[in-house]
Structures are given as structure tokens and as C-alpha cells.
Enzyme design. Structure first.
Site, mmCIF file in Angstrom:
data_model
loop_
_atom_site.group_PDB
_atom_site.id
_atom_site.type_symbol
_atom_site.label_atom_id
_atom_site.label_comp_id
_atom_site.label_asym_id
_atom_site.label_seq_id
_atom_site.Cartn_x
_atom_site.Cartn_y
_atom_site.Cartn_z
ATOM 1 N N HIS A 1 0.835 -1.204 0.000
ATOM 2 C CA HIS A 1 0.000 0.000 0.000
ATOM 3 C C HIS A 1 0.869 1.253 0.000
ATOM 4 O O HIS A 1 1.316 1.715 1.050
ATOM 5 C CB HIS A 1 -0.923 -0.025 1.230
ATOM 6 C CG HIS A 1 -1.957 1.055 1.249
ATOM 7 N ND1 HIS A 1 -3.193 0.886 1.825
ATOM 8 C CD2 HIS A 1 -1.951 2.323 0.767
ATOM 9 C CE1 HIS A 1 -3.902 2.005 1.693
ATOM 10 N NE2 HIS A 1 -3.159 2.892 1.066
ATOM 11 N N HIS B 1 1.436 5.281 -2.072
ATOM 12 C CA HIS B 1 0.949 6.306 -3.007
ATOM 13 C C HIS B 1 2.177 6.937 -3.643
ATOM 14 O O HIS B 1 3.000 7.517 -2.945
ATOM 15 C CB HIS B 1 0.132 7.368 -2.253
ATOM 16 C CG HIS B 1 -1.076 6.795 -1.571
ATOM 17 N ND1 HIS B 1 -2.301 6.690 -2.205
ATOM 18 C CD2 HIS B 1 -1.252 6.268 -0.338
ATOM 19 C CE1 HIS B 1 -3.178 6.131 -1.371
ATOM 20 N NE2 HIS B 1 -2.562 5.860 -0.228
ATOM 21 N N ASN C 1 -5.009 6.566 -6.668
ATOM 22 C CA ASN C 1 -5.589 7.907 -6.461
ATOM 23 C C ASN C 1 -4.628 9.001 -6.906
ATOM 24 O O ASN C 1 -4.218 9.871 -6.160
ATOM 25 C CB ASN C 1 -6.025 8.123 -5.000
ATOM 26 C CG ASN C 1 -4.875 8.058 -4.001
ATOM 27 O OD1 ASN C 1 -3.869 7.416 -4.247
ATOM 28 N ND2 ASN C 1 -5.033 8.727 -2.874
ATOM 29 N N HIS D 1 -11.005 0.743 1.255
ATOM 30 C CA HIS D 1 -10.793 1.861 2.193
ATOM 31 C C HIS D 1 -12.111 1.994 2.941
ATOM 32 O O HIS D 1 -13.086 2.506 2.405
ATOM 33 C CB HIS D 1 -10.463 3.125 1.390
ATOM 34 C CG HIS D 1 -10.426 4.385 2.200
ATOM 35 N ND1 HIS D 1 -9.271 5.108 2.400
ATOM 36 C CD2 HIS D 1 -11.394 5.070 2.855
ATOM 37 C CE1 HIS D 1 -9.533 6.166 3.149
ATOM 38 N NE2 HIS D 1 -10.817 6.177 3.434
ATOM 39 N N HIS E 1 -5.470 -0.412 5.784
ATOM 40 C CA HIS E 1 -5.170 0.374 6.999
ATOM 41 C C HIS E 1 -6.170 0.223 8.157
ATOM 42 O O HIS E 1 -6.809 1.186 8.581
ATOM 43 C CB HIS E 1 -4.973 1.856 6.659
ATOM 44 C CG HIS E 1 -5.924 2.471 5.659
ATOM 45 N ND1 HIS E 1 -7.288 2.431 5.799
ATOM 46 C CD2 HIS E 1 -5.673 3.164 4.515
ATOM 47 C CE1 HIS E 1 -7.837 3.070 4.777
ATOM 48 N NE2 HIS E 1 -6.887 3.520 3.993
ATOM 49 N N ASP F 1 1.266 2.598 3.757
ATOM 50 C CA ASP F 1 0.362 3.672 3.331
ATOM 51 C C ASP F 1 1.173 4.949 3.081
ATOM 52 O O ASP F 1 0.734 6.056 3.422
ATOM 53 C CB ASP F 1 -0.763 3.915 4.344
ATOM 54 C CG ASP F 1 -1.907 4.735 3.734
ATOM 55 O OD1 ASP F 1 -1.800 5.118 2.551
ATOM 56 O OD2 ASP F 1 -2.891 4.994 4.443
ATOM 57 N N HIS G 1 3.293 14.204 0.948
ATOM 58 C CA HIS G 1 2.646 15.507 0.734
ATOM 59 C C HIS G 1 3.723 16.582 0.800
ATOM 60 O O HIS G 1 4.677 16.466 1.575
ATOM 61 C CB HIS G 1 1.579 15.775 1.795
ATOM 62 C CG HIS G 1 0.349 14.936 1.618
ATOM 63 N ND1 HIS G 1 -0.520 15.091 0.561
ATOM 64 C CD2 HIS G 1 -0.149 13.916 2.355
ATOM 65 C CE1 HIS G 1 -1.506 14.206 0.662
ATOM 66 N NE2 HIS G 1 -1.303 13.466 1.738
HETATM 67 O O1 DOR Z 1 -3.996 9.541 5.074
HETATM 68 C C1 DOR Z 1 -4.244 9.111 3.949
HETATM 69 N N1 DOR Z 1 -3.613 9.605 2.859
HETATM 70 N N2 DOR Z 1 -5.180 8.158 3.793
HETATM 71 C C2 DOR Z 1 -5.604 7.782 2.584
HETATM 72 O O2 DOR Z 1 -6.447 6.921 2.517
HETATM 73 C C3 DOR Z 1 -5.060 8.411 1.362
HETATM 74 C C4 DOR Z 1 -3.716 8.971 1.597
HETATM 75 C C5 DOR Z 1 -3.251 9.885 0.514
HETATM 76 O O3 DOR Z 1 -3.379 9.552 -0.673
HETATM 77 O O4 DOR Z 1 -2.695 10.956 0.830
#
Ligand code: DOR
Length: 448
Positions: free
Chosen positions: A62, A64, A96, A178, A231, A304, A308
Site C-alpha cells: 500500500h 501512493h 488515487n 478503504h 489500513h 500507506d 505531501h
Molecule cells: O492519510 C491518507 N492519505 N489516507 C488515505 O487513505 C489516502 C492517503 C493519501 O493519498 O494521501
């Protein structure tokens, strides 16, 4: 291609029920041979890994990676390098992105990046993750999607989820759910409890997760499809999954290091790196997660990894996007908070971070049996070190663990027989002298 011998390490491979001091020969991108007496020619790189653990390459199911769309936060390439730095040799990337990974062309795009480690695409369940129209799952599976998920947001309609489970089952892929009831989440930003009251931040109840977990378990029972819950963070969710497994429902689940290392009390610092979805929970939830990891209710630990940018995170808590980076601290946090504390064994840790996620996704990783893909993680379980911002290779730095002292980390990562990460000075090459019985861990000059 060079052959590699990993010499003198403690080989832990749950897939073959092995925990022993065994040398490993890698050749032609495969695990070639176990044991001593392997002929060494000039083409063979011999690495002394005494004092370290040799495990199948870790699998993070998992992450991103933000490409396409937010390459300022992470790219598939930078995410893969950061993962290798954490000892990971395979990741499954959530869809996503902007645009969403919901067409075969985008699935192929993710697969074709040619990264240091294996990157497996997860395709969306619904078009644009809009929750309404199912994607063309057969074509996406054919293109290489290993699972389907609308992660980041739930599939709100039970009917759409039911159909998704039916179709995914037909194409032999799991649905990764999710689980979140958005009505219960409302405008909440942290876990509901004493800490949210004290912090004065809008709460998200545990029930927002648990109601959705219960619904999806019922739908998994109805359809007979493979459901994987992403998660898991609450005691109630662990109990629901435990009961479902006892009933024989095809459900698996994962948790993430932040759900067994941090609590909602940590949010009272207002550090935006502690804003995550699902939110950090109570101490009682953390205890239940640990029990679930030890007793087999929870099948995998995934990061996860949610990069950012500084601009997005350096705002007031309410305005910050949820998510924290995690591939590089996955192994150290597991070793420090689960193995070191005696909650689980090293073997179970490897199972949770490699063998079992590989098997849930049906990907050829997670084993060191002869003939397996030469994906290996070598880690020093005893190395005490402090996490610093500049240690991360990820493009983003939103980790709540900066400044913490952890025990253990990856020192060598091998993907398909190639060294993709090596801690400088961590391993001894053949020909270098060392005292008999001297331990690798003790030799590291960076050791405190
Ligand atoms: O905290 C999270 N950030 N939970 C998620 O389900 C998505 C993820 C994100 O893509 O930033």
C-alpha cells in the site's frame, strides 16, 4: 550479470520455514543455491553479512507514488528508490493519482517505468474513483493490475461494492477496501476521544471505520470474493475481521506502523505529520492492533506511504491533507515496536512485511526458495539510530518519526539480483580482512 553470495547471515524465510545461518547464492536474477561450498569465480561478489538478517525482499502492498499528477511530491522512480532504501523490493501503487489509474493505458504506464524495484499497479474500482461506474476490471487485470481499490475514499454505495467484489472475483483479483463511512466522519480531522476534546479538533469516531468494515465483510460473505481491508486502525475492526475469519469468509487485512506506534495523544502537538486517514487512535486500539498482528488476524504491515509537499503540510492542522511517508521507516518501526518489545518474532515480522502481502496480491515475491526471484533484504536488527529529515530519500518529508531513535534498519537491498541500495560500509566484500567471529553489526562505524 554478476553472481552474489551473501555469507554468514541469519536467513529468515517463512515461506520455507527457515531460520538458520545459511549462505545464499544469487545468480541469473534468481536464488540459485543455499549453503556453503558454492564455487566462487571471479564473477562472484561475496558479501559478508554476519550479524545481519537475510530475508526475502519486503513487499509494501500500500503506497501512493503520486505519478501521474503530483510529481512534486513523489514520482514512481523516487518512490521506488525510497522503498529500496527501506529494504522494500516490491510495492503496490494506489490509483488515487491525477488522473486516476482507471484505464489499461495508465496501468501500463505505471508498469513500464523501469524502476529499481518492482512496482505493481492497483487500478481503481470505479471510474475516476467517483463511486458510480465500475472500471473495466477484466481489461485492467489483463494490463497488469494486481488488485482494485478506490483508496483515499470509500465506495459509498453497497450495490457498487457488491458488483465490484463479484467482478474482481471473476478476474481473480482482490478488492482492497478503504473502509470509511463519510457520514460518520463528517468534517472530523482526528480520532474521537479525550485527546480530540483537549485539542479542540473535530472528531472522527472509530465507528466511521467499523461500520464500513462490517458492511464489506457481509458483502464478501455474500459474494465469496476476496476482500482485503486497508489500513485497519481500531479494536472494533480487528474484532470484526477476527470473527469473519473464524466464519471462513475470504477476508484479509493490513495495518500500518503508525497504528501500532502512535496514538491520538500525539496529535495534541498539532503536528500536521500526525494527520492521517484513518486517524491515529487510542492506546486501547494500539493494543488491539498488536494482538491482531501477533495472533494472525492482521495479515500484513503496509506503509500507506502518502507523500505531501511542505507547502501543503505547513498549514494549520485542519487544513492539512491526511497522510505520512512510510516506506523507509516500515521495517525500523516494526523491529523497534513489535520485535524488540517481544510482541512478535522476527519470523512473524518477515511474514507480515513480505510473505503474506505477496501471497495476498498473488505476486512472485516473499520467498527465498531456490529458483525464486533474487529479491533480498539484508537488515541489521540491532542498529540504534535517529531518524532525521535529510535521511529520507522520498521527495516528501512528512514523517512524524523525525527525531525518534529506532532500532534496526535495512543495510542492503537486492532486486532481481542487482544491488539497489547499500548502506555505505555496511557489508564486507570478499578479500577484505576481518577478525574471526567479528560481527557485522559491531563493525559499522556509524553504530552508537
Ligand atoms: O492519510 C491518507 N492519505 N489516507 C488515505 O487513505 C489516502 C492517503 C493519501 O493519498 O494521501
Amino acid at each position: 550479470m554478476r553472481k552474489i553470495i551473501l555469507k554468514g547471515g541469519r536467513l529468515i524465510d517463512p515461506a520455507t520455514r527457515t531460520d538458520d545461518y545459511i549462505d545464499l547464492l544469487l545468480a541469473n536474477e534468481r536464488v540459485a543455491k543455499w549453503g556453503e561450498g558454492t564455487p566462487v569465480d571471479e564473477d562472484t561478489l561475496v558479501i559478508d553479512v554476519r550479524g545481519a538478517v537475510v530475508s526475502p525482499g519486503l513487499v509494501d502492498m500500500h503506497v501512493h507514488l503520486r505519478e501521474p499528477g503530483r510529481e512534486d511530491e513523489e514520482t514512481i522512480e523516487s518512490g521506488a528508490l525510497a522503498a529500496a532504501h527501506g529494504g522494500i523490493t516490491a510495492v503496490a501503487a494506489m490509483p488515487n493519482t491525477e488522473p486516476t489509474i482507471d484505464t489499461p493505458a495508465w496501468v501500463e504506464y505505471v508498469r513500464s517505468r523501469g524502476t529499481a524495484i518492482a512496482v505493481y499497479p492497483i487500478a481503481a474500482i470505479t471510474v475516476g474513483r467517483g463511486g458510480k461506474t465500475l472500471t473495466e476490471m477484466a481489461a485492467l487485470a489483463e494490463a497488469g493490475a494486481v488488485a482494485f481499490s478506490d483508496d483515499g475514499s470509500p465506495v459509498e454505495s453497497a450495490t457498487v461494492m457488491r458488483r465490484a467484489l463479484e467482478y474482481a472475483s471473476m478476474v481473480g483479483r482482490p478488492i482492497i477496501s478503504h473502509c470509511e463511512d463519510l457520514n460518520l466522519t463528517g468534517s472530523g480531522v482526528m480520532n474521537e476521544g479525550f485527546a480530540s476534546t483537549m485539542a479542540g479538533l473535530r472528531p472522527i469516531p472509530a465507528a466511521a471505520e467499523e461500520v464500513a468494515v462490517a458492511r464489506d465483510i457481509i458483502l464478501a460473505r455474500t459474494t465469496g470474493a476476496n476482500l482485503h481491508i486497508a489500513h485497519v486502525s481500531t479494536r472494533g475492526s480487528v474484532e470484526l475481521v477476527r470473527r469473519a475469519k473464524e466464519e471462513g469468509i475470504a477476508v484479509t487485512c493490513e495495518t500500518c506502523p503508525h497504528y501500532f506506534t502512535l496514538t491520538d495523544d500525539d496529535v495534541r502537538t498539532y503536528a500536521t505529520s500526525t494527520r492521517v486517514n484513518p486517524p491515529l487512535r487510542s492506546a486501547a486500539d494500539v493494543s488491539a492492533i498488536k494482538v491482531g498482528l501477533a495472533d494472525g488476524t492482521i495479515d500484513a504491515i503496509a506503509s500507506d506511504h502518502a507523500p505531501h509537499s511542505i507547502e501543503e503540510k505547513e498549514v494549520e492542522f485542519d487544513a492539512a491533507p491526511p497522510g505520512l511517508i512510510g516506506t523507509e521507516t516500515l521495517l525500523p518501526l516494526t523491529l523497534t515496536h513489535l520485535v524488540e518489545s517481544g510482541t512478535i518474532t522476527l519470523g512473524r515480522a518477515v511474514e507480515l512485511m513480505s510473505t503474506d502481502p505477496a501471497s495476498i496480491l498473488g505476486i512472485p515475491h516473499g520467498s527465498l526458495a531456490e529458483g525464486s526471484r533474487a529479491d533480498v533484504t539484508v537488515f541489521d536488527p540491532d542498529w540504534a539510530w535517529e531518524v532525521s529529515e535529510d535521511w529520507f530519500l522520498s521527495k516528501s518529508k512528512n514523517s512524524p518519526f523525525i527525531g525518534r531513535t529506532l532500532r534496526g534498519r535495512a543495510v542492503l537491498t537486492i532486486s532481481r539480483g542487482e544491488i539497489v541500495f547499500e548502506e555505505p560500509g555496511a557489508a564486507h566484500r570478499a578479500g577484505e580482512t576481518h577478525e574471526e567471529g567479528e560481527h557485522h553489526a559491531a563493525e559499522l562505524s556509524v553504530h552508537a
